[in-house]
Scaffold this motif. Structure first.
Motif, PDB file in Angstrom:
ATOM      1  N   ASP A  65       0.648  -1.245  -0.122  1.00  0.00           N
ATOM      2  CA  ASP A  65      -0.099   0.090   0.134  1.00  0.00           C
ATOM      3  C   ASP A  65       0.897   1.330  -0.058  1.00  0.00           C
ATOM      4  O   ASP A  65       0.660   2.052  -0.721  1.00  0.00           O
ATOM      5  N   TYR A 120       0.858   4.015  -2.940  1.00  0.00           N
ATOM      6  CA  TYR A 120       0.086   5.210  -2.465  1.00  0.00           C
ATOM      7  C   TYR A 120       0.788   6.609  -1.939  1.00  0.00           C
ATOM      8  O   TYR A 120       0.112   7.648  -1.747  1.00  0.00           O
ATOM      9  N   ARG A 170     -10.607   6.002  -8.324  1.00  0.00           N
ATOM     10  CA  ARG A 170     -11.936   5.327  -8.866  1.00  0.00           C
ATOM     11  C   ARG A 170     -13.090   6.337  -8.900  1.00  0.00           C
ATOM     12  O   ARG A 170     -13.017   7.341  -7.838  1.00  0.00           O
ATOM     13  N   PRO A 186      -8.396   4.830  -4.189  1.00  0.00           N
ATOM     14  CA  PRO A 186      -8.188   3.109  -4.304  1.00  0.00           C
ATOM     15  C   PRO A 186      -8.604   2.326  -3.026  1.00  0.00           C
ATOM     16  O   PRO A 186      -8.984   1.207  -2.897  1.00  0.00           O
ATOM     17  N   TRP A 187      -7.715   2.863  -1.967  1.00  0.00           N
ATOM     18  CA  TRP A 187      -7.529   2.236  -0.709  1.00  0.00           C
ATOM     19  C   TRP A 187      -8.855   2.260  -0.023  1.00  0.00           C
ATOM     20  O   TRP A 187      -9.375   1.403   0.745  1.00  0.00           O
ATOM     21  N   GLN A 188      -9.572   3.508  -0.066  1.00  0.00           N
ATOM     22  CA  GLN A 188     -10.736   3.866   0.499  1.00  0.00           C
ATOM     23  C   GLN A 188     -11.926   2.840  -0.066  1.00  0.00           C
ATOM     24  O   GLN A 188     -12.687   1.927   0.392  1.00  0.00           O
ATOM     25  N   ALA A 189     -11.833   2.717  -1.630  1.00  0.00           N
ATOM     26  CA  ALA A 189     -12.754   1.978  -2.176  1.00  0.00           C
ATOM     27  C   ALA A 189     -12.648   0.447  -1.963  1.00  0.00           C
ATOM     28  O   ALA A 189     -13.559  -0.208  -1.804  1.00  0.00           O
ATOM     29  N   GLU A 190     -11.480  -0.040  -1.706  1.00  0.00           N
ATOM     30  CA  GLU A 190     -11.402  -1.474  -1.290  1.00  0.00           C
ATOM     31  C   GLU A 190     -11.669  -1.764   0.163  1.00  0.00           C
ATOM     32  O   GLU A 190     -12.294  -2.843   0.695  1.00  0.00           O
ATOM     33  N   HIS A 191     -11.021  -0.986   1.020  1.00  0.00           N
ATOM     34  CA  HIS A 191     -11.013  -1.203   2.342  1.00  0.00           C
ATOM     35  C   HIS A 191     -12.245  -0.731   3.174  1.00  0.00           C
ATOM     36  O   HIS A 191     -12.604  -1.160   4.168  1.00  0.00           O
ATOM     37  N   LYS A 237     -16.121  -0.813   0.056  1.00  0.00           N
ATOM     38  CA  LYS A 237     -16.455  -2.370  -0.693  1.00  0.00           C
ATOM     39  C   LYS A 237     -16.842  -2.383  -1.698  1.00  0.00           C
ATOM     40  O   LYS A 237     -17.740  -3.139  -2.098  1.00  0.00           O
ATOM     41  N   GLN A 238     -16.623  -1.072  -2.711  1.00  0.00           N
ATOM     42  CA  GLN A 238     -16.994  -1.284  -4.184  1.00  0.00           C
ATOM     43  C   GLN A 238     -15.987  -0.677  -4.745  1.00  0.00           C
ATOM     44  O   GLN A 238     -15.366   0.226  -4.441  1.00  0.00           O
ATOM     45  N   ARG A 239     -15.953  -1.151  -6.173  1.00  0.00           N
ATOM     46  CA  ARG A 239     -14.999  -0.747  -6.845  1.00  0.00           C
ATOM     47  C   ARG A 239     -15.003   0.461  -7.607  1.00  0.00           C
ATOM     48  O   ARG A 239     -14.086   1.179  -7.665  1.00  0.00           O
TER      49      ARG A 239
END
Length: 496
Positions: free
Chosen positions: A172, A176, A187, A218-223, A226-228
């Motif tokens: 990470d 980032y 994203r 992208p870290w926020q989207a993944e962790h 929970k949506q890409r």
């Protein structure tokens, strides 16, 4: 000596998997990184009003802390403004500690275990940052915002959690963190417009029919989310990590619900609602400085009703540079070599104090630390103007401002408390930006002594030169998780 076991081992294992070429450099950087964090921690132990420190005894070469449980902690005589890692070991009842996390564990103070984990992460992340630093820094001055900001390898100059990034793996950080120079693919999450609060002008290219496209890290989207989402622009991270430079130069501030240094980096609904009003206020403030200060405008802000899904678009500080000029974050100034010239440091201090004190007379206190404050350098390197970004944490006195404040100004930034106003400015600008640029108490004293002779004499200047210098008690704040807001300490005034 005491060595950490967990964080170093985890980071080393992760590096072996994702970047084995960095492993030996990471290991070589660990002692210096530990010393850098220990130096910052020792500053806090030496000066913060910690309830478990009964007294402090300063000798010619050593400071002794008498703890309330009868133990003693000894280390070098501290320089609260030093940025070099001069503390390599301290002794707790005679036992040497060269690792800040082990020291905090051994102290056994309330909430110390949580801070110890953060210190552990700060040290290993600092070592990784140093291992990945670009070669040849300082030889050529960059033109892009992100290239200046990646030069700030060691993070906050005085916070013991200068590089604490819990929840970020080695992969990470490499993907980032600005010091590693990555390109971050943002994203875009579509949200129905009726569910969004928009402040200012949200651009057409970030809309899709009746939906608003919210840029998401992208870290926020993944962790967290929970949506890409859909593919977004390729951007370059800036010093705050969650703010990035877009193609074309604009900056986007994204939500990032991770604790970095001290705070969880989300964007409140209130800050989005106030974004346009604050931006307009900033233009009014800058107009009264005779061109010595520019404040970057917020072009648009959006939230989907949650601090976890929000974004702000700002103009680049570069728009305030003429041909041949550079706009440099103050935190990156030491990498230019300019502050090594005492006369240059005095000229920069004079410019910064002139602007800061003039605004303070009007009841406006900037949080002018090295990340928010930038300086415009001429082609020959002279400091000619200032640029300020991010008005979210300024303080404004309605009584002193003497003009109609725009509607929508957040209540939390309004205060008529002169002490609060002075703390905000002096703690960030003098004990923060100017001190870190100077690099030591002696150099700061020299720069300030020359500068204060050339700025108008006011009650605020008298307070700056005649009273202890306020600074955030960063270590105390991390040991006081149940106490909201800033805590303060007094540092020796370099001018006294």
């Amino acid at each position: 000596m005491h060595r950490p076991a967990v964080a170093e081992a985890v980071m080393a294992a992760e590096l072996a998997a994702v970047r084995p070429d960095l492993l030996s450099r990471f290991t070589a950087e660990l002692p210096g990184a530990r010393a850098a964090v220990l130096t910052r921690l020792w500053r806090g132990l030496a000066y913060d009003p910690l309830p478990w420190v009964a007294g402090r005894e300063r000798g010619p070469e050593e400071l002794t802390l008498r703890l309330r449980d009868g133990r003693s902690l000894r280390g070098p005589v501290p320089d609260p403004y030093a940025t070099d890692a001069y503390v390599t070991v301290v002794r707790l009842d005679g036992e040497p500690y060269d690792d800040p996390a082990r020291l905090m564990t051994a102290l056994g103070v309330p909430h110390g275990s949580g801070l110890a984990a953060e210190l552990d992460h700060s040290a290993v992340s600092s070592a990784l940052s140093r291992a990945g630093r670009p070669a040849g820094t300082g030889r050529e001055w960059p033109t892009e915002d992100w290239a200046w900001e990646r030069r700030v390898v060691d993070g906050h100059p005085y916070h013991p959690n200068c590089r604490s990034r819990p929840g970020f793996s080695a992969a990470d950080q490499l993907a980032y963190a600005p010091e590693h120079g990555p390109v971050v693919e943002l994203r875009l999450i579509p949200v129905p417009a009726e569910r969004c609060l928009v402040s200012g002008c949200w651009p057409a290219e970030l809309r899709d029919g009746g939906r608003v496209l919210v840029p998401v890290h992208p870290w926020q989207a993944e962790h967290v989310l929970k949506q890409r989402g859909g593919p977004g622009p390729a951007a370059r991270p800036l010093m705050s990590l969650r703010t990035l430079e877009l193609p074309g130069g604009q900056h986007v501030k994204t939500s990032l619900s991770a604790r970095l240094t001290s705070s969880v980096r989300d964007i409140s609904v209130g800050s989005v609602a106030a974004a346009a009003a604050l931006s307009a206020f900033g233009e009014t403030v800058a107009a009264g400085t005779d061109g010595l200060l520019h404040i970057t405008r917020t072009l648009g802000a959006v939230t989907a009703g949650s601090p976890d899904l929000a974004a702000l678009l700002r103009e680049s500080p570069r728009v305030y540079a003429a041909a041949g000029e550079r706009v440099v974050p103050v935190a990156a100034l030491p990498t230019t070599g300019l502050p090594r010239d005492p006369a240059w440091s005095a000229r920069f201090a004079r410019l910064a104090l002139t602007v800061g004190l003039r605004l303070l007379e009007r009841g406006i206190a900037l949080e002018a630390h090295g990340q928010n404050l930038l300086v415009v350098l001429s082609a020959s390197g002279e400091p000619v103007r200032l640029v300020y970004r991010d008005l979210a944490d300024i303080r404004v006195s309605p009584a002193l401002f003497g003009a109609q404040l725009p509607e929508g100004m957040p209540e939390r930034i309004l205060t008529d408390d002169v002490t609060a106003l002075r703390r905000k400015l002096f703690g960030s600008l003098v004990a923060g930006a100017l001190a870190a640029t100077a690099g030591s108490g002696r150099a700061l004293a020299a720069a300030l002594a020359d500068a204060v002779r050339q700025v108008p004499d006011t009650p605020h200047l008298a307070a700056l030169t005649g009273e202890p210098l306020p600074a955030k008690a960063l270590t105390l704040m991390r040991l006081s998780p149940g106490t909201p807001g800033d805590r303060w300490t007094d540092l020796p005034n370099p001018l006294r």
